[in-house]
Motif scaffolding. Structure first.
Motif, PDB file in Angstrom:
ATOM      1  N   ALA A 445       9.096  -3.205   2.762  1.00 18.56           N
ATOM      2  CA  ALA A 445       9.533  -4.474   3.708  1.00 18.56           C
ATOM      3  C   ALA A 445      10.278  -5.281   2.571  1.00 18.56           C
ATOM      4  O   ALA A 445      10.101  -5.372   1.257  1.00 18.56           O
ATOM      5  CB  ALA A 445       8.425  -5.069   4.177  1.00 18.56           C
ATOM      6  N   VAL A 453       9.649 -11.657   7.622  1.00 27.59           N
ATOM      7  CA  VAL A 453      10.002 -10.076   7.519  1.00 27.59           C
ATOM      8  C   VAL A 453      11.512 -10.181   7.621  1.00 27.59           C
ATOM      9  O   VAL A 453      12.049 -10.461   8.681  1.00 27.59           O
ATOM     10  CB  VAL A 453       9.407  -9.099   8.393  1.00 27.59           C
ATOM     11  CG1 VAL A 453       9.767  -7.787   8.079  1.00 27.59           C
ATOM     12  CG2 VAL A 453       8.030  -9.093   8.310  1.00 27.59           C
ATOM     13  N   GLU A 456      12.042  -4.194   7.357  1.00 22.16           N
ATOM     14  CA  GLU A 456      10.666  -3.457   7.482  1.00 22.16           C
ATOM     15  C   GLU A 456      10.794  -2.051   7.847  1.00 22.16           C
ATOM     16  O   GLU A 456      11.630  -1.774   8.732  1.00 22.16           O
ATOM     17  CB  GLU A 456       9.527  -4.120   8.301  1.00 22.16           C
ATOM     18  CG  GLU A 456       8.416  -3.511   8.500  1.00 22.16           C
ATOM     19  CD  GLU A 456       7.255  -4.296   9.271  1.00 22.16           C
ATOM     20  OE1 GLU A 456       6.907  -5.229   8.873  1.00 22.16           O
ATOM     21  OE2 GLU A 456       7.195  -3.603  10.438  1.00 22.16           O
TER      22      GLU A 456
END
Length: 508
Positions: A445, A453, A456
């Protein structure tokens, strides 16, 4: 007879209370992940500790809570030791800190009244959680702060006060709620007021986090990074031989990364089994990596192993744009009983009868960034990403981008895979920098400085991630000051403990 029955009933209620805390603490973390329980999980144990006749009895109830909590949390340790011995030992060792917490509550704050009835339990939990992360057997799994990984707004406070500060806030609410439940009707109004203050502090932290998340990302020199998740299928085998299909997969994906404009390519931990620089059988692999770096003007980070002066090292190598090995980082904080045996010499008489591992690594010589052409790169290998002090040290040494390389294939789809991954979010927020994570089988990630994030990769799928990140040299308050909240809690508890010992009547 009636008194005996009453005593047994009270003892039974205390056991149920201790077990209730253990169940709720275990349920905080993946795969159950009922994070709201964090705000009440300690309440039964605090009530039980205060109801115990003496600190030693409180410690027994705390041990019961801790055993249930950690037996569930770290069940994956059995993967490393099929006999279950390491799992039992680790559970008991970590549970001892919960026992210490309960004993401290009973000794230093036997009454729920006043601010002492609220601050002491919160400080005691924060201090004991910090203590169990120290030393060669240090372990951060199960920290209350990590239960809030999905509460991104509140998690922002770790950029100011670290995970210790967030843990203190959670424990403070628990302690204040326990005080309200324990106090009589006459004193409950003051207890509710203290609970209101604790909740207000949490809401203030959450509100500040919401504001922070609404701000534009810090600006810095842009850099395109590629992360490779090889998913070769044999990464979880501790005795993987050097096979010809390891390097070609990573080299092929490195070529693809170069075509997409990557400047820095990161392979995960143990991507190349064996000692990359010194094993003659890997000479062609070394040459191929160097050629790829030189041809595409890339920096390539490769996870492998190294042997130096008879010492085996878990290492990452940096190949620069000229194809030369420009740096090597060796893992410093090794996994106890997974990569080395603690106190091997001192306990040799025991280990010779109960061997834990057959191949041991040695620790590296310190925390320092790799001198990439793209800027100082702070490396953490696998277990090291669980320790905020390590990424803080890397930032203080000048790293403006953090990278975690890991091989979590051992865990499969067990809870440890998620537990380990979620810790990376806190390292990014604490450090105020991008964090890139390359894992053999996932989760690979890219996380931004607020822990969000960016990209990912799914578990157990061969993946190439390419993302633009920024080099961010400006440190956070946590980077500058460190674990001041945890230190303050530990010192406060130590001072109260010394005073308590002096006030105790002499025995006998």
């Amino acid at each position: 007879m009636r008194e005996a029955k009453t005593s047994r009933a009270a003892g039974g209620r205390r056991v149920v209370g201790a077990l209730a805390s253990g169940v709720m603490l275990a349920a905080l973390f993946p795969k159950i992940a009922l994070s709201p329980l964090a705000w009440v999980a300690l309440v039964p144990l605090i009530l039980v500790a205060r109801a115990a006749p003496r600190p030693r009895a409180a410690a027994v109830y705390g041990l019961l809570t801790g055993v249930l909590f950690f037996a569930v949390l770290v069940e994956w340790i059995r993967l490393f030791d099929p006999t279950g011995t390491a799992w039992v030992v680790a559970t008991l060792l970590e549970a001892a800190f919960v026992a210490l917490f309960a004993a401290l509550v009973r000794a230093l704050s036997p009454s729920p009244r006043g601010w002492r009835g609220v601050l002491v339990p919160a400080a005691a939990w924060t201090a004991t959680e910090w203590l169990r992360a120290l030393g060669p057997l240090g372990f951060t799994w199960g920290g209350l702060a990590y239960s809030q990984h999905a509460n991104l707004a509140l998690a922002q406070v770790v950029s100011l006060v670290g995970t210790g500060g967030l843990t203190f806030l959670i424990a403070l609410v628990n302690a204040a709620l326990a005080a309200v439940l324990a106090e009589g009707a006459r004193d409950r109004r003051q207890g509710v007021l203290r609970l209101g203050v604790a909740v207000a502090l949490v809401l203030a932290g959450w509100g500040w986090g919401r504001w922070r998340l609404a701000q534009p990302l810090p600006e810095g020199e842009r850099l395109r990074v590629a992360l490779i998740q090889g998913n070769l299928g044999d990464e979880g085998d501790r005795h993987t031989p050097v096979r010809p299909d390891h390097a070609p997969v990573y080299l092929r994906l490195t070529e693809a990364a170069a075509q997409r404009g990557a400047q820095l390519v990161i392979w995960p931990e143990s991507a190349i089994p064996g000692a990359l620089l010194v094993n003659p059988a890997l000479a062609d692999t070394r040459a191929a990596i160097a050629q790829a770096a030189r041809r595409h003007r890339l920096n390539v980070v490769v996870g492998s192993a190294h042997v130096e002066e008879g010492r085996s090292l878990n290492a990452t190598f940096l190949f620069n744009r000229e194809g030369h090995v420009a740096g090597r980082y060796d893992k410093v904080h090794l996994v106890p009983y997974g990569e080395y045996t603690p106190f091997r010499r001192q306990l040799d008489f025991l280990y010779r009868h109960f061997p834990v591992i057959d191949h041991e690594f040695s620790s590296g010589r310190g925390f320092f960034p790799l001198p990439a052409d793209t800027g100082p790169l702070g490396m953490a290998i696998c277990f090291e990403s669980a320790f905020p002090s390590i990424t803080r040290a890397l930032r203080r040494e000048g790293a403006d981008l953090l990278a975690v390389v890991t091989n979590d294939a051992w865990f499969g789809r067990r809870s440890a895979t998620w537990q380990h991954y979620h810790m990376a979010r806190f390292r990014a927020i604490e450090s105020g920098t991008y964090l890139v994570r390359a894992a053999t089988t996932g989760f690979t990630a890219v996380l931004d400085p607020f822990g969000r994030v960016v990209q990912e990769a799914p578990l157990f799928r061969r993946t190439l991630l390419v993302a633009d990140v920024a080099r961010l040299p400006r440190p956070t308050l946590y980077t500058r000051l460190g674990d001041v909240v945890a230190w303050a809690c530990a010192l406060a508890i130590l001072g109260l403990l010394v005073a308590w010992r002096r006030q105790r009547p002499p025995s006998g």
